[in-house]
Design a protein around this motif. Structure first.
Motif, PDB file in Angstrom:
ATOM      1  N   LEU A 214       0.812  -1.218   0.000  1.00  0.00           N
ATOM      2  CA  LEU A 214       0.000   0.000   0.000  1.00  0.00           C
ATOM      3  C   LEU A 214       0.843   1.264   0.000  1.00  0.00           C
ATOM      4  O   LEU A 214       0.471   2.270  -0.610  1.00  0.00           O
ATOM      5  CB  LEU A 214      -0.917  -0.010   1.236  1.00  0.00           C
ATOM      6  CG  LEU A 214      -1.965   1.097   1.361  1.00  0.00           C
ATOM      7  CD1 LEU A 214      -2.957   1.016   0.211  1.00  0.00           C
ATOM      8  CD2 LEU A 214      -2.687   0.997   2.699  1.00  0.00           C
ATOM      9  N   GLY A 215       1.994   1.210   0.678  1.00  0.00           N
ATOM     10  CA  GLY A 215       2.736   2.444   0.901  1.00  0.00           C
ATOM     11  C   GLY A 215       3.974   2.656   0.068  1.00  0.00           C
ATOM     12  O   GLY A 215       4.675   3.658   0.257  1.00  0.00           O
ATOM     13  N   VAL A 216       4.252   1.764  -0.883  1.00  0.00           N
ATOM     14  CA  VAL A 216       5.501   1.881  -1.624  1.00  0.00           C
ATOM     15  C   VAL A 216       5.610   3.216  -2.363  1.00  0.00           C
ATOM     16  O   VAL A 216       6.674   3.834  -2.413  1.00  0.00           O
ATOM     17  CB  VAL A 216       5.689   0.683  -2.587  1.00  0.00           C
ATOM     18  CG1 VAL A 216       4.592   0.670  -3.657  1.00  0.00           C
ATOM     19  CG2 VAL A 216       7.061   0.700  -3.204  1.00  0.00           C
ATOM     20  N   LEU A 217       4.495   3.694  -2.922  1.00  0.00           N
ATOM     21  CA  LEU A 217       4.545   4.965  -3.658  1.00  0.00           C
ATOM     22  C   LEU A 217       4.834   6.142  -2.737  1.00  0.00           C
ATOM     23  O   LEU A 217       5.478   7.112  -3.143  1.00  0.00           O
ATOM     24  CB  LEU A 217       3.225   5.187  -4.412  1.00  0.00           C
ATOM     25  CG  LEU A 217       2.926   4.221  -5.552  1.00  0.00           C
ATOM     26  CD1 LEU A 217       1.568   4.533  -6.170  1.00  0.00           C
ATOM     27  CD2 LEU A 217       4.009   4.308  -6.615  1.00  0.00           C
ATOM     28  N   PHE A 218       4.353   6.065  -1.493  1.00  0.00           N
ATOM     29  CA  PHE A 218       4.608   7.148  -0.550  1.00  0.00           C
ATOM     30  C   PHE A 218       6.083   7.248  -0.192  1.00  0.00           C
ATOM     31  O   PHE A 218       6.579   8.321   0.144  1.00  0.00           O
ATOM     32  CB  PHE A 218       3.781   6.930   0.729  1.00  0.00           C
ATOM     33  CG  PHE A 218       2.312   7.139   0.544  1.00  0.00           C
ATOM     34  CD1 PHE A 218       1.737   8.376   0.782  1.00  0.00           C
ATOM     35  CD2 PHE A 218       1.493   6.099   0.134  1.00  0.00           C
ATOM     36  CE1 PHE A 218       0.370   8.565   0.609  1.00  0.00           C
ATOM     37  CE2 PHE A 218       0.134   6.286  -0.038  1.00  0.00           C
ATOM     38  CZ  PHE A 218      -0.426   7.517   0.201  1.00  0.00           C
ATOM     39  N   LEU A 219       6.807   6.136  -0.262  1.00  0.00           N
ATOM     40  CA  LEU A 219       8.240   6.160  -0.018  1.00  0.00           C
ATOM     41  C   LEU A 219       9.002   6.566  -1.278  1.00  0.00           C
ATOM     42  O   LEU A 219       9.992   7.296  -1.194  1.00  0.00           O
ATOM     43  CB  LEU A 219       8.713   4.780   0.448  1.00  0.00           C
ATOM     44  CG  LEU A 219       8.201   4.308   1.819  1.00  0.00           C
ATOM     45  CD1 LEU A 219       8.678   2.886   2.085  1.00  0.00           C
ATOM     46  CD2 LEU A 219       8.659   5.232   2.918  1.00  0.00           C
ATOM     47  N   ARG A 220       8.539   6.104  -2.425  1.00  0.00           N
ATOM     48  CA  ARG A 220       9.267   6.353  -3.671  1.00  0.00           C
ATOM     49  C   ARG A 220       9.175   7.808  -4.118  1.00  0.00           C
ATOM     50  O   ARG A 220       9.982   8.262  -4.932  1.00  0.00           O
ATOM     51  CB  ARG A 220       8.711   5.460  -4.787  1.00  0.00           C
ATOM     52  CG  ARG A 220       8.953   3.977  -4.565  1.00  0.00           C
ATOM     53  CD  ARG A 220      10.429   3.633  -4.596  1.00  0.00           C
ATOM     54  NE  ARG A 220      10.621   2.192  -4.366  1.00  0.00           N
ATOM     55  CZ  ARG A 220      10.825   1.653  -3.173  1.00  0.00           C
ATOM     56  NH1 ARG A 220      10.880   2.443  -2.092  1.00  0.00           N
ATOM     57  NH2 ARG A 220      10.985   0.356  -3.040  1.00  0.00           N
ATOM     58  N   ILE A 221       8.211   8.560  -3.598  1.00  0.00           N
ATOM     59  CA  ILE A 221       8.097   9.983  -3.966  1.00  0.00           C
ATOM     60  C   ILE A 221       9.406  10.707  -3.739  1.00  0.00           C
ATOM     61  O   ILE A 221       9.825  11.566  -4.519  1.00  0.00           O
ATOM     62  CB  ILE A 221       6.965  10.665  -3.148  1.00  0.00           C
ATOM     63  CG1 ILE A 221       5.610  10.161  -3.613  1.00  0.00           C
ATOM     64  CG2 ILE A 221       7.030  12.195  -3.282  1.00  0.00           C
ATOM     65  CD1 ILE A 221       4.454  10.670  -2.775  1.00  0.00           C
TER      66      ILE A 221
END
Length: 223
Positions: A214-221
């Motif tokens: 769920l949160g991978v995009l929030f880290l990759r930003i």
């Protein structure tokens, strides 16, 4: 968080992130409740451990990496003044913790351009990033922990805040939603499922796996 015991600095930072997430959720939800005119009482905004910490949520945080606060049921938030206002109360806590987590990670990315955010997932952060310098451990654990707290909270099953958002998004909750309340809230099936996800499998709990997806995009930003 117990997975991070081998990295004391990361463990303490994750513990602080969980407690900060609890306190921020309580303050923001109660402030929103007042602001939108749904509460005739002026409850204090600060965290009351006896009232606002869910023991099952604390256990999940310890064994599964992240947990939740005391459930605010949909009966505690008036519906007759507008579904949007009521849904905003439930959304405010998770959104606030996600935003604060993102701000901390943004500050980390700016301060340390040559960072490891592009290579990390929540499983790495919640298990302790002990091989990194102390500054990296603290900022990653604080930011990642707050993000995990907020993302977990928006899952739409009791006792998590996402269920309140879903409930008030519906004009007239039907039989299936009332069935869900009966079993997941009144009979605590939701808590049982979340605890099972926190405990099993022991090496890589499903709770962390779900947060990782769920949160991978929030880290990759910021990677």
């Amino acid at each position: 968080m117990l997975f991070a015991l081998g990295s004391p600095v990361a463990f303490v930072a994750l513990l602080v992130a969980f407690l900060l997430g609890l306190a921020l959720r309580v303050a923001v939800m109660r402030f929103t409740l007042r602001t939108v005119g749904l509460s005739p009482y002026r409850r204090p905004l600060h965290l009351n451990p006896r009232e606002d910490i869910d023991p099952f949520g604390a256990v999940a945080a310890a064994v599964g990496g992240m947990g939740w606060g005391r459930q605010v049921t949909v009966d505690e938030v008036p519906r007759h003044l507008g579904r949007g206002r009521a849904a905003a109360v439930f959304a405010s806590g998770p959104v606030a913790t996600i935003l604060l987590g993102e701000l901390i990670l943004a500050a980390y990315a700016i301060a340390i351009p040559d960072n490891v955010l592009s290579d990390l997932g929540f499983v790495d952060i919640l298990r302790g990033v002990g091989t990194l310098p102390y500054t990296d451990q603290i900022m990653l654990s604080l930011g990642g922990g707050l993000l995990a707290f907020g993302l977990l909270a928006i899952i739409p099953i009791p006792p998590l805040d996402g269920f309140g958002i879903l409930w008030f998004a519906l004009r007239r909750p039907g039989a299936s939603m009332n069935w869900m309340r009966l079993w997941f809230e009144d009979k605590n099936v939701g808590v049982l499922i979340l605890l099972l996800f926190a405990f099993f499998p022991t090496g890589y709990p499903l709770l962390i796996m779900f947060l990782d997806i769920l949160g991978v995009l929030f880290l990759r930003i910021w990677g």
